[in-house]
Design a protein around this motif. Structure first.
Motif, PDB file in Angstrom:
ATOM      1  N   PRO A 164      23.790   6.731  -7.181  1.00 17.26           N
ATOM      2  CA  PRO A 164      24.914   6.622  -8.124  1.00 17.26           C
ATOM      3  C   PRO A 164      25.049   5.233  -8.730  1.00 17.26           C
ATOM      4  O   PRO A 164      26.095   4.904  -9.284  1.00 17.26           O
ATOM      5  N   PHE A 165      24.029   4.412  -8.601  1.00 13.62           N
ATOM      6  CA  PHE A 165      23.997   3.079  -9.210  1.00 13.62           C
ATOM      7  C   PHE A 165      22.546   2.743  -9.538  1.00 13.62           C
ATOM      8  O   PHE A 165      21.629   3.481  -9.172  1.00 13.62           O
ATOM      9  N   TRP A 166      22.315   1.618 -10.222  1.00 16.32           N
ATOM     10  CA  TRP A 166      20.971   1.273 -10.662  1.00 16.32           C
ATOM     11  C   TRP A 166      20.089   0.925  -9.468  1.00 16.32           C
ATOM     12  O   TRP A 166      20.433   0.089  -8.626  1.00 16.32           O
ATOM     13  N   ALA A 167      18.933   1.572  -9.409  1.00 15.49           N
ATOM     14  CA  ALA A 167      17.920   1.250  -8.405  1.00 15.49           C
ATOM     15  C   ALA A 167      16.589   1.766  -8.898  1.00 15.49           C
ATOM     16  O   ALA A 167      16.506   2.827  -9.527  1.00 15.49           O
ATOM     17  N   ALA A 168      15.532   1.021  -8.633  1.00 15.28           N
ATOM     18  CA  ALA A 168      14.165   1.407  -9.001  1.00 15.28           C
ATOM     19  C   ALA A 168      13.432   1.813  -7.729  1.00 15.28           C
ATOM     20  O   ALA A 168      13.565   1.152  -6.696  1.00 15.28           O
ATOM     21  N   ALA A 169      12.659   2.908  -7.792  1.00 13.36           N
ATOM     22  CA  ALA A 169      12.013   3.394  -6.572  1.00 13.36           C
ATOM     23  C   ALA A 169      10.698   4.085  -6.873  1.00 13.36           C
ATOM     24  O   ALA A 169      10.481   4.621  -7.964  1.00 13.36           O
ATOM     25  N   LYS A 170       9.807   4.071  -5.880  1.00 10.24           N
ATOM     26  CA  LYS A 170       8.503   4.721  -5.978  1.00 10.24           C
ATOM     27  C   LYS A 170       8.164   5.339  -4.628  1.00 10.24           C
ATOM     28  O   LYS A 170       8.394   4.726  -3.588  1.00 10.24           O
ATOM     29  N   THR A 171       7.625   6.547  -4.652  1.00  6.93           N
ATOM     30  CA  THR A 171       7.157   7.182  -3.425  1.00  6.93           C
ATOM     31  C   THR A 171       5.634   7.206  -3.412  1.00  6.93           C
ATOM     32  O   THR A 171       4.980   6.989  -4.429  1.00  6.93           O
ATOM     33  N   GLY A 172       5.076   7.480  -2.258  1.00  4.70           N
ATOM     34  CA  GLY A 172       3.626   7.609  -2.138  1.00  4.70           C
ATOM     35  C   GLY A 172       3.266   8.399  -0.896  1.00  4.70           C
ATOM     36  O   GLY A 172       3.991   8.371   0.100  1.00  4.70           O
ATOM     37  N   THR A 173       2.162   9.128  -0.972  1.00  4.91           N
ATOM     38  CA  THR A 173       1.654   9.895   0.162  1.00  4.91           C
ATOM     39  C   THR A 173       0.172   9.611   0.309  1.00  4.91           C
ATOM     40  O   THR A 173      -0.573   9.708  -0.663  1.00  4.91           O
ATOM     41  N   SER A 174      -0.258   9.246   1.510  1.00  6.32           N
ATOM     42  CA  SER A 174      -1.654   8.864   1.696  1.00  6.32           C
ATOM     43  C   SER A 174      -2.552  10.086   1.832  1.00  6.32           C
ATOM     44  O   SER A 174      -2.094  11.217   2.030  1.00  6.32           O
ATOM     45  N   LYS A 175      -3.846   9.841   1.748  1.00  6.71           N
ATOM     46  CA  LYS A 175      -4.835  10.908   1.850  1.00  6.71           C
ATOM     47  C   LYS A 175      -4.710  11.618   3.199  1.00  6.71           C
ATOM     48  O   LYS A 175      -4.557  10.978   4.239  1.00  6.71           O
ATOM     49  N   GLY A 176      -4.763  12.930   3.156  1.00  6.89           N
ATOM     50  CA  GLY A 176      -4.645  13.702   4.380  1.00  6.89           C
ATOM     51  C   GLY A 176      -3.222  13.815   4.897  1.00  6.89           C
ATOM     52  O   GLY A 176      -3.007  14.261   6.020  1.00  6.89           O
ATOM     53  N   MET A 177      -2.242  13.384   4.074  1.00  4.24           N
ATOM     54  CA  MET A 177      -0.820  13.470   4.436  1.00  4.24           C
ATOM     55  C   MET A 177      -0.513  12.682   5.720  1.00  4.24           C
ATOM     56  O   MET A 177       0.368  13.042   6.498  1.00  4.24           O
TER      57      MET A 177
END
Length: 251
Positions: A164-177
Motif C-alpha cells: 500500500p506504499f511505494w516499494a520496488a521488488a523482484k522475485t527469482g527462482t533457481s534452476k530445479g526449484m
C-alpha cells in the motif's frame, strides 16, 4: 544498457524462441512459464521476470562488462571471466549469497551508490560510497520494479509484491526449484528473503512469488508501520514521456 541509452523503459524487446551458439553448444533460454509474449517493452520484460528478453539484452551488450558490473556491485563469488558464465549469467546462473543480493539492491535504492555491508552499528566508521550505477538508471529500474501494472500478466493484479506504499521488488527462482528469492526496497529499507531447503532439495510448486514474496511483504509491512514508503525524487537527467505502442497488449 539504460546507462548507455541504448534502451529505455519503453524500448521493445523480442520475447520469442532463440538459440545461441556457445563454446559448450546451443544455449536455448526459456521463460518460467514456457510461453512467449512476442514484442514487449523493457518495462514489462523486467517487471514480469521474462527470461528471454533478458538474455537478448545481454547479447546486445557484452557478457564481460556485465560480469564486471556485478563484481563492482559486490558479487565477489564471480571469480571467472564473462565467457565462463556465458549468456545464462543474465538469468543468474552464478551462485550468490543473500547478503550480496541485498546489498546490490540497496545500491539501486541509494541511486546507484555502493558501500560495504556493516553488521554492527558503530559511531565512528565512515563509509565512502562509490557510484557504481548512474542515478538515472537506478531510478528507472526502481520505477519499473515498483510498477504493479507492468507485472500484472505474470504475477496478477494483487500479488504479494503490491504494497500500500511505494516499494520496488523482484522475485527469482533457481534452476530445479532449489531456491526462491524476493528482494526489494523502499525509501528506508532493503529487504531480501531466501526460501529453500538447507540440503538443496527441490521445492516443487514453490516459486519466488508463493514462497519468498509473502515473507518479504510481511517484513516490509512491519518495518513501515506508521511510516509508509515514499517514491524517490526523479533525477534531473530522466524525463517522462507518453508512449503509444500500437499493436501490442501494453498500455
Amino acid at each position: 544498457m539504460i546507462e548507455k541509452r541504448w534502451l529505455t523503459a519503453a524500448s521493445i524487446l523480442d520475447d520469442s524462441p532463440v538459440q545461441l551458439d556457445t563454446a559448450s553448444g546451443l544455449y536455448v533460454p526459456k521463460n518460467y512459464d514456457h510461453s512467449f509474449k512476442g514484442p514487449v517493452t523493457v518495462r514489462k520484460a523486467l517487471a514480469s521476470s521474462l527470461n528471454v528478453p533478458a538474455v537478448r539484452t545481454l547479447v546486445l551488450d557484452d557478457v564481460q562488462q556485465f560480469r564486471d558490473r556485478l563484481w563492482a556491485l559486490g558479487y565477489h563469488g564471480l571469480v571467472e571471466d564473462g565467457d565462463y558464465y556465458g549468456f545464462s549469467l543474465a538469468l543468474g546462473s552464478a551462485e550468490v549469497s543473500l547478503v550480496e543480493q541485498a546489498n546490490a539492491f540497496r545500491t539501486l535504492a541509494n541511486m546507484g551508490k555502493w558501500s560495504p555491508v556493516r553488521f554492527v552499528a558503530t559511531r565512528h566508521v565512515r563509509q565512502h560510497p562509490r557510484q557504481v550505477v548512474s542515478p538515472g538508471a537506478a531510478f528507472i529500474v526502481g520505477d519499473i520494479l515498483s510498477d504493479a501494472t507492468a507485472r500484472t500478466d505474470a504475477f496478477g493484479a494483487d500479488s504479494a509484491l503490491r504494497l500500500p506504499f511505494w516499494a520496488a521488488a523482484k522475485t527469482g527462482t533457481s534452476k530445479g526449484m532449489r531456491d526462491n528469492w524476493c528482494i526489494g526496497f523502499s525509501d528506508r529499507y532493503t529487504v531480501a528473503v531466501w526460501v529453500g531447503n538447507l540440503e538443496g532439495d527441490s521445492m516443487h510448486a514453490v516459486s519466488g512469488t508463493s514462497g519468498a514474496a509473502p515473507v518479504w511483504r510481511d517484513v516490509m509491512m512491519a518495518l513501515h508501520e506508521g511510516h509508509p514508503g515514499k517514491p524517490p525524487a526523479m533525477p534531473a537527467d530522466v524525463e517522462v514521456r507518453r508512449i503509444a505502442l500500437p499493436g501490442t497488449r501494453e498500455p
